[in-house]
Design an enzyme around this catalytic site. Structure first.
Site, mmCIF file in Angstrom:
data_model
loop_
_atom_site.group_PDB
_atom_site.id
_atom_site.type_symbol
_atom_site.label_atom_id
_atom_site.label_comp_id
_atom_site.label_asym_id
_atom_site.label_seq_id
_atom_site.Cartn_x
_atom_site.Cartn_y
_atom_site.Cartn_z
ATOM 1 C CB SER A 155 -15.480 -37.816 -24.386
ATOM 2 O OG SER A 155 -14.827 -37.285 -25.533
ATOM 3 C CE1 TYR A 173 -11.705 -41.789 -23.945
ATOM 4 C CE2 TYR A 173 -12.572 -40.342 -25.649
ATOM 5 C CZ TYR A 173 -12.154 -40.548 -24.351
ATOM 6 O OH TYR A 173 -12.194 -39.508 -23.453
#
Length: 258
Positions: A139, A152
């Site tokens: 990501s 995350y």
């Protein structure tokens, strides 16, 4: 007789029932590949089975459970034998500020995103063909700072490190390991598992404003990058390919200057 681009190829896609995973599965199938996909939600798995029919092997598998990962290995060997691509796409996320993160939420994300990914590679790497590849979904959050996404981001930064180390470790096997790093992508969850529809709408607006291209990417755009790394980028390993509309490069469009 004309054959598909991926005719004869075999792939395992974790987290393959929606969004970027499903887009990748569909492109593989359209190209003639045989695909085994996983998800932990039985309803989503059944929906994909009904939609794609006999073209795909779809199984319920929870990346947080080592027993499920081992069973995935057994099924992959039974259904596919050896494989050419392992796409590690399973993951969960939450928008939670530092002050509100609980040990349970922290452990849940690292168990699925990080530990689950690690041991899935450990289980399936032995059956990847020479010349095959592993692709992780990381990501843009692994190298940028987004408020509320610290846990995350940490899980995805770990995957980036795994990709580098596995790339070195699997060189003797002839297996390349890379990562695709999406920015704001228009998926059903918008990448935030616990968000309400109102929060997702606000997150979508933030993403459009923050992304230099002023739009979200599509799952298909990410899938094309995954398959490029998997099959076309034959002299590339240990790399992370950004698919983020320029946000990871801090680009500023000309019309945004004051």
């Amino acid at each position: 007789m004309r054959t598909g681009k991926y005719e004869g190829k075999k792939a395992v896609v974790t987290g393959g029932t929606h969004g970027m995973g499903l887009a990748t599965v569909k492109m593989l199938l359209e190209g003639g590949a045989t695909v085994l996909l996983t998800a932990r939600n039985p309803a989503n798995v059944e929906k994909v089975r009904q939609t794609l029919g006999g073209k795909v092997h779809a199984i319920v598998s929870d990346a947080s459970r080592i027993a499920d990962i081992r069973e995935l290995g057994v099924i992959a060997r039974e259904k596919l034998g050896e494989i050419d691509l392992l796409f590690i796409n399973v993951g969960i996320s939450a928008l939670t500020p530092l002050s509100a993160v609980t040990p349970e939420e922290y452990d849940g994300m690292f168990t699925v995103n990080t530990r689950g990914s690690y041991f899935t590679v450990q289980e399936l790497a032995p059956i990847i063909n020479r010349g095959g590849s592993i692709v992780f979904t990381t990501s843009v959050a692994d190298s940028t700072g987004f408020a509320g996404m610290s846990v995350y981001s940490g899980t995805k930064a770990a995957l980036r490190a795994f990709a580098r180390c596995f790339a070195a470790e699997l060189l003797p096997q002839g297996v390349r390991v890379n990562a695709v790093s999406p920015g704001f992508i228009d998926t059903p969850t918008m990448g935030v598992t616990n968000a309400t529809e109102e929060e997702r709408a606000a997150f979508r607006k933030i993403g459009d404003q923050a992304t230099p291209m002023h739009r979200h990417g599509t799952p298909e755009e990410v899938a094309k990058a995954v398959l490029f790394l998997a099959f076309d980028a034959t002299f590339t390993t240990g790399e992370e390919l950004l698919v983020d509309g320029g946000i990871g490069q801090s680009l500023t469009p000309a019309d945004d200057h004051a």
